[in-house]
Design a protein around this motif. Sequence first.
Motif, PDB file in Angstrom:
ATOM      1  N   LEU A  44       0.818  -1.202   0.000  1.00  0.00           N
ATOM      2  CA  LEU A  44       0.000   0.000   0.000  1.00  0.00           C
ATOM      3  C   LEU A  44       0.858   1.260   0.000  1.00  0.00           C
ATOM      4  O   LEU A  44       0.422   2.312  -0.483  1.00  0.00           O
ATOM      5  N   ALA A  45       2.061   1.168   0.524  1.00  0.00           N
ATOM      6  CA  ALA A  45       2.952   2.329   0.534  1.00  0.00           C
ATOM      7  C   ALA A  45       3.352   2.740  -0.876  1.00  0.00           C
ATOM      8  O   ALA A  45       3.710   3.898  -1.115  1.00  0.00           O
ATOM      9  N   ARG A  46       3.279   1.813  -1.825  1.00  0.00           N
ATOM     10  CA  ARG A  46       3.669   2.119  -3.205  1.00  0.00           C
ATOM     11  C   ARG A  46       2.496   2.633  -4.034  1.00  0.00           C
ATOM     12  O   ARG A  46       2.653   2.959  -5.215  1.00  0.00           O
ATOM     13  N   ALA A  47       1.318   2.735  -3.430  1.00  0.00           N
ATOM     14  CA  ALA A  47       0.146   3.222  -4.154  1.00  0.00           C
ATOM     15  C   ALA A  47       0.301   4.708  -4.461  1.00  0.00           C
ATOM     16  O   ALA A  47       1.074   5.420  -3.821  1.00  0.00           O
ATOM     17  N   ASN A  48      -0.462   5.177  -5.458  1.00  0.00           N
ATOM     18  CA  ASN A  48      -0.427   6.610  -5.728  1.00  0.00           C
ATOM     19  C   ASN A  48      -1.233   7.353  -4.662  1.00  0.00           C
ATOM     20  O   ASN A  48      -1.961   6.747  -3.879  1.00  0.00           O
ATOM     21  N   SER A  49      -1.115   8.649  -4.633  1.00  0.00           N
ATOM     22  CA  SER A  49      -1.683   9.438  -3.536  1.00  0.00           C
ATOM     23  C   SER A  49      -3.201   9.368  -3.457  1.00  0.00           C
ATOM     24  O   SER A  49      -3.778   9.606  -2.397  1.00  0.00           O
ATOM     25  N   ASP A  50      -3.871   9.043  -4.569  1.00  0.00           N
ATOM     26  CA  ASP A  50      -5.334   8.991  -4.579  1.00  0.00           C
ATOM     27  C   ASP A  50      -5.892   7.613  -4.221  1.00  0.00           C
ATOM     28  O   ASP A  50      -7.092   7.474  -3.996  1.00  0.00           O
ATOM     29  N   SER A  51      -5.060   6.595  -4.189  1.00  0.00           N
ATOM     30  CA  SER A  51      -5.558   5.228  -4.036  1.00  0.00           C
ATOM     31  C   SER A  51      -6.295   4.996  -2.726  1.00  0.00           C
ATOM     32  O   SER A  51      -7.255   4.223  -2.666  1.00  0.00           O
ATOM     33  N   LEU A  52      -5.859   5.636  -1.653  1.00  0.00           N
ATOM     34  CA  LEU A  52      -6.466   5.426  -0.344  1.00  0.00           C
ATOM     35  C   LEU A  52      -7.416   6.569   0.033  1.00  0.00           C
ATOM     36  O   LEU A  52      -7.938   6.600   1.151  1.00  0.00           O
ATOM     37  N   ARG A  53      -7.670   7.465  -0.878  1.00  0.00           N
ATOM     38  CA  ARG A  53      -8.449   8.672  -0.579  1.00  0.00           C
ATOM     39  C   ARG A  53      -9.845   8.355  -0.050  1.00  0.00           C
ATOM     40  O   ARG A  53     -10.354   9.022   0.839  1.00  0.00           O
ATOM     41  N   ARG A  54     -10.503   7.309  -0.579  1.00  0.00           N
ATOM     42  CA  ARG A  54     -11.871   6.991  -0.180  1.00  0.00           C
ATOM     43  C   ARG A  54     -11.937   5.864   0.860  1.00  0.00           C
ATOM     44  O   ARG A  54     -13.026   5.357   1.142  1.00  0.00           O
ATOM     45  N   ALA A  55     -10.810   5.475   1.420  1.00  0.00           N
ATOM     46  CA  ALA A  55     -10.822   4.407   2.423  1.00  0.00           C
ATOM     47  C   ALA A  55     -11.517   4.888   3.694  1.00  0.00           C
ATOM     48  O   ALA A  55     -11.247   5.979   4.196  1.00  0.00           O
ATOM     49  N   LYS A  56     -12.426   4.054   4.215  1.00  0.00           N
ATOM     50  CA  LYS A  56     -13.068   4.383   5.493  1.00  0.00           C
ATOM     51  C   LYS A  56     -12.470   3.568   6.636  1.00  0.00           C
ATOM     52  O   LYS A  56     -12.520   3.974   7.791  1.00  0.00           O
ATOM     53  N   GLU A  57     -11.906   2.403   6.298  1.00  0.00           N
ATOM     54  CA  GLU A  57     -11.200   1.592   7.285  1.00  0.00           C
ATOM     55  C   GLU A  57      -9.937   1.044   6.631  1.00  0.00           C
ATOM     56  O   GLU A  57      -9.979   0.532   5.524  1.00  0.00           O
ATOM     57  N   LEU A  58      -8.830   1.148   7.340  1.00  0.00           N
ATOM     58  CA  LEU A  58      -7.560   0.639   6.848  1.00  0.00           C
ATOM     59  C   LEU A  58      -6.972  -0.338   7.853  1.00  0.00           C
ATOM     60  O   LEU A  58      -6.947  -0.065   9.054  1.00  0.00           O
ATOM     61  N   HIS A  59      -6.519  -1.474   7.333  1.00  0.00           N
ATOM     62  CA  HIS A  59      -5.856  -2.479   8.161  1.00  0.00           C
ATOM     63  C   HIS A  59      -4.478  -2.710   7.540  1.00  0.00           C
ATOM     64  O   HIS A  59      -4.352  -3.364   6.509  1.00  0.00           O
ATOM     65  N   LEU A  60      -3.467  -2.126   8.150  1.00  0.00           N
ATOM     66  CA  LEU A  60      -2.118  -2.147   7.613  1.00  0.00           C
ATOM     67  C   LEU A  60      -1.333  -3.278   8.254  1.00  0.00           C
ATOM     68  O   LEU A  60      -1.124  -3.293   9.466  1.00  0.00           O
TER      69      LEU A  60
END
Length: 254
Positions: free
Chosen positions: A151-167
């Motif tokens: 997920l760290a390699r995703a572009n800046s918009d990829s996580l923009r709409r995430a409501k829950e993140l499990h890293l």
Amino acid sequence: AWCALENAIVSRKQMQYVIVCAESVGGPVALTLSPAPIDIAEAVRTNPDRVEKFSIKNQAHRQQNFPKKLLEQSMDTDFAKAEASNPSDKLMIDKVVEEELGTYVEVNARVRTMAAAALCDIGTPARPSRIYDVLSSATAPFTLSGAADFLARANSDSLRRAKELHLKGPVNDATSVLALGERVACCETLQAVTVDWGRSSNITERATCQFFSRLTASHLERVSIFLYETNLADEGATALGAMLSKCIPVNKVI
């Protein structure tokens, strides 16, 4: 085309989306965007003190045998191309979807997002650039569980709409931790975050400190952090405390 209409209705009403197919050994496997009631019930029964974490694990366990090739193909779903044996049915369905159900864009995005999220969850996926693009095009908030390094390699918009993140760890690259902090900071609808670096991670206290300094979303409702042997040191502990103070009111901290 009738299946496309059903999918459009489910998507428009924001109902839980479930895709079920037969596993190669004959048993059913299901795919969801967030834990189904059965996942949560099992977590409550077996791990009542860590329901959020283990409901996600139960979901992942149930989905691990879902055909990976089907998930990859689902990222290119286009319901507008669906056909009907009766041409008049096709015309009627397209009209209803376009005028009353938010167009095919919304339902396509939801199915594609579900497939991309599942590929993140089940391991190092193929077609990473396509996954990032699909997540960037999401039209509704989504839950995402995946390897922190990926997920760290995703572009800046990829996580923009995430409501829950499990890293999830292990994480052995401090650069990934810092990049992930930048991605999380871009989340516009984030309500809950779980950070599980794993026992075998090798992260410096400075990297951890900088990650928490970026995790300052004021609308966070739940924060779960599993650091294991990660050494926070004074600097990291201070950053963690500052982060939590900016997230008040947090309903739950684990």
